[in-house]
Scaffold this motif. Structure first.
Motif, mmCIF file in Angstrom:
data_model
loop_
_atom_site.group_PDB
_atom_site.id
_atom_site.type_symbol
_atom_site.label_atom_id
_atom_site.label_comp_id
_atom_site.label_asym_id
_atom_site.label_seq_id
_atom_site.Cartn_x
_atom_site.Cartn_y
_atom_site.Cartn_z
ATOM 1 N N THR A 193 -0.770 9.194 -8.888
ATOM 2 C CA THR A 193 -1.074 7.762 -8.931
ATOM 3 C C THR A 193 -1.060 7.254 -10.367
ATOM 4 O OG1 THR A 193 -2.415 7.854 -6.912
ATOM 5 C CG2 THR A 193 -2.816 6.011 -8.408
ATOM 6 N N CYS A 233 -2.775 0.423 -4.158
ATOM 7 C CA CYS A 233 -2.143 -0.836 -3.801
ATOM 8 C C CYS A 233 -1.454 -1.394 -5.042
ATOM 9 C CB CYS A 233 -3.142 -1.824 -3.218
ATOM 10 S SG CYS A 233 -4.588 -2.192 -4.241
ATOM 11 N N TRP A 244 -11.713 8.460 -2.149
ATOM 12 C CA TRP A 244 -10.603 9.196 -2.746
ATOM 13 C C TRP A 244 -10.815 9.337 -4.255
ATOM 14 C CZ3 TRP A 244 -9.505 5.336 0.903
ATOM 15 C CH2 TRP A 244 -8.822 5.752 2.062
ATOM 16 N N GLN A 263 -4.394 10.612 -1.898
ATOM 17 C CA GLN A 263 -4.349 9.551 -2.902
ATOM 18 C C GLN A 263 -3.856 8.275 -2.233
ATOM 19 O OE1 GLN A 263 -2.455 10.581 -6.785
ATOM 20 N NE2 GLN A 263 -2.336 12.669 -5.987
ATOM 21 N N VAL A 264 -4.389 7.144 -2.663
ATOM 22 C CA VAL A 264 -3.997 5.845 -2.113
ATOM 23 C C VAL A 264 -3.988 4.831 -3.258
ATOM 24 C CG1 VAL A 264 -4.533 4.023 -0.451
ATOM 25 C CG2 VAL A 264 -5.088 6.401 0.103
ATOM 26 N N LEU A 322 -3.927 7.502 7.064
ATOM 27 C CA LEU A 322 -4.446 6.984 5.802
ATOM 28 C C LEU A 322 -5.713 7.726 5.399
ATOM 29 C CD1 LEU A 322 -4.334 4.876 3.511
ATOM 30 C CD2 LEU A 322 -5.642 3.325 4.985
ATOM 31 N N TRP A 339 4.653 10.538 -0.770
ATOM 32 C CA TRP A 339 4.178 9.166 -0.659
ATOM 33 C C TRP A 339 4.698 8.527 0.622
ATOM 34 C CZ3 TRP A 339 0.284 7.591 -3.379
ATOM 35 C CH2 TRP A 339 0.068 8.103 -4.660
ATOM 36 N N LEU A 356 0.833 -1.198 0.000
ATOM 37 C CA LEU A 356 0.000 0.000 0.000
ATOM 38 C C LEU A 356 0.870 1.251 0.000
ATOM 39 C CD1 LEU A 356 -3.222 0.428 0.391
ATOM 40 C CD2 LEU A 356 -2.520 1.367 2.598
ATOM 41 N N THR A 399 4.757 4.641 2.441
ATOM 42 C CA THR A 399 4.461 3.218 2.387
ATOM 43 C C THR A 399 4.906 2.608 3.706
ATOM 44 O OG1 THR A 399 4.612 1.200 1.034
ATOM 45 C CG2 THR A 399 6.648 2.459 1.326
ATOM 46 N N ALA A 454 -4.973 11.029 3.810
ATOM 47 C CA ALA A 454 -4.264 11.026 2.526
ATOM 48 C C ALA A 454 -5.182 11.540 1.421
ATOM 49 C CB ALA A 454 -3.793 9.613 2.195
ATOM 50 N N ALA A 462 0.240 5.634 0.308
ATOM 51 C CA ALA A 462 -0.696 6.736 0.553
ATOM 52 C C ALA A 462 0.059 8.058 0.388
ATOM 53 C CB ALA A 462 -1.282 6.642 1.959
#
Length: 276
Positions: A264, A240, A258, A237-238, A232, A193, A185, A195, A235, A187
């Motif tokens: 992203t 995986c 989101w 933007q997220v 999270l 960013w 993941l 992680t 955030a 975020a």
């Protein structure tokens, strides 16, 4: 490119086979490692990252690592399938009953090839996460490597059947975000960013490593560290990622929604270029 091979073909120690002895320690104790690689046009674009992780795992578990042989067998499997999935399982081999490592054990190599999974096309434009109740245990000795003991992930994945959820979010015993059941993941928090740190639990994914390297090359700011659920939710933007799915933007977790941001999309494009 897809070659005409059976839906699932397996090789054991370089020979076509579909069985192992019941004395194999991979079956008895999960005493081994695995790697799941994506083949594209007969190539394995992220092979080096997979082999590095496998080497780390072998060092931790003290399993002999025959890199050249494994690399050759993986290459042959990729050439056989063209476009698809190549899975390597490496166990310590057979042994007598008991936890003690056999002094003369011969590692077992199992390589299997499969078609690429057919995920819904709209997942490229965003997925919904399920917040799993299953928590990952802290075990720094095994953190990061892809060992065969995946019961925590099995339990977490069993928590939902609704196809609206593409992936599940998993936390540690302290409630900090760690990863997805099958993915890492990222975020974007306060312009950079983040992680999660994987030094206590979780799997250090090869796509995660690949994207972190690309961020470093481009001078993008990122942090590998603690990520709370509150952070999270803050955030903007997220996403995986893993080596099979590439990057899936996350558009919903519970009541939090989101948008799919340009940052992203850039990383998604970089992930997709790997297999062109």
């Amino acid at each position: 490119m897809s070659h005409s091979i059976p839906v699932a073909t397996t090789w054991v120690n370089g020979q076509l086979a579909d069985h192992l002895p019941v004395t194999d320690r991979g079956l008895a104790y999960g005493d081994g490692l695995f790697e799941t690689l994506r083949a594209s046009q007969g190539r394995l674009p992220l092979l080096e990252l997979h082999l590095k992780r496998l080497q780390r795992g072998c060092d931790v578990l003290r399993i002999p690592f025959r890199r050249q042989l494994i690399e050759e067998e993986l290459g042959s499997a990729a050439n056989a399938i063209g476009d698809g999935v190549v899975k390597l399982t490496l166990t310590r081999g057979s042994g007598q009953r008991g936890y003690a490592m056999p002094a003369d054990a011969q590692p077992t190599r199992v390589i299997a090839v499969f078609p690429l999974p057919e995920y819904p096309a709209d997942r490229r434009d965003g997925v919904q996460l399920y917040c799993c109740a299953t928590r990952l245990s802290d075990q720094p000795l095994l953190a990061g490597i892809k060992h065969l003991n995946r019961l925590e992930q099995v339990l977490a994945r069993s928590e939902w059947q609704d196809p609206a959820f593409a992936e599940g979010l998993v936390c540690d015993q302290q409630g900090r975000v760690v990863e997805g059941t099958m993915s890492n993941l990222f975020a974007r928090v306060a312009g950079e960013w983040v992680t999660p740190d994987l030094s206590r639990c979780g799997v250090q994914g090869v796509m995660r490593d690949y994207l972190l390297a690309r961020m470093l090359e481009r001078g993008q700011r990122f942090t590998v560290g603690a990520l709370t659920l509150d952070a999270l939710h803050q955030a903007d933007q997220v996403f995986c990622c893993n080596s099979l799915i590439g990057v899936w933007p996350v558009i919903r977790l519970g009541d939090r929604a989101w948008q799919v941001g340009s940052e992203t999309r850039l990383l998604q494009s970089l992930a997709e270029q790997v297999y062109l």
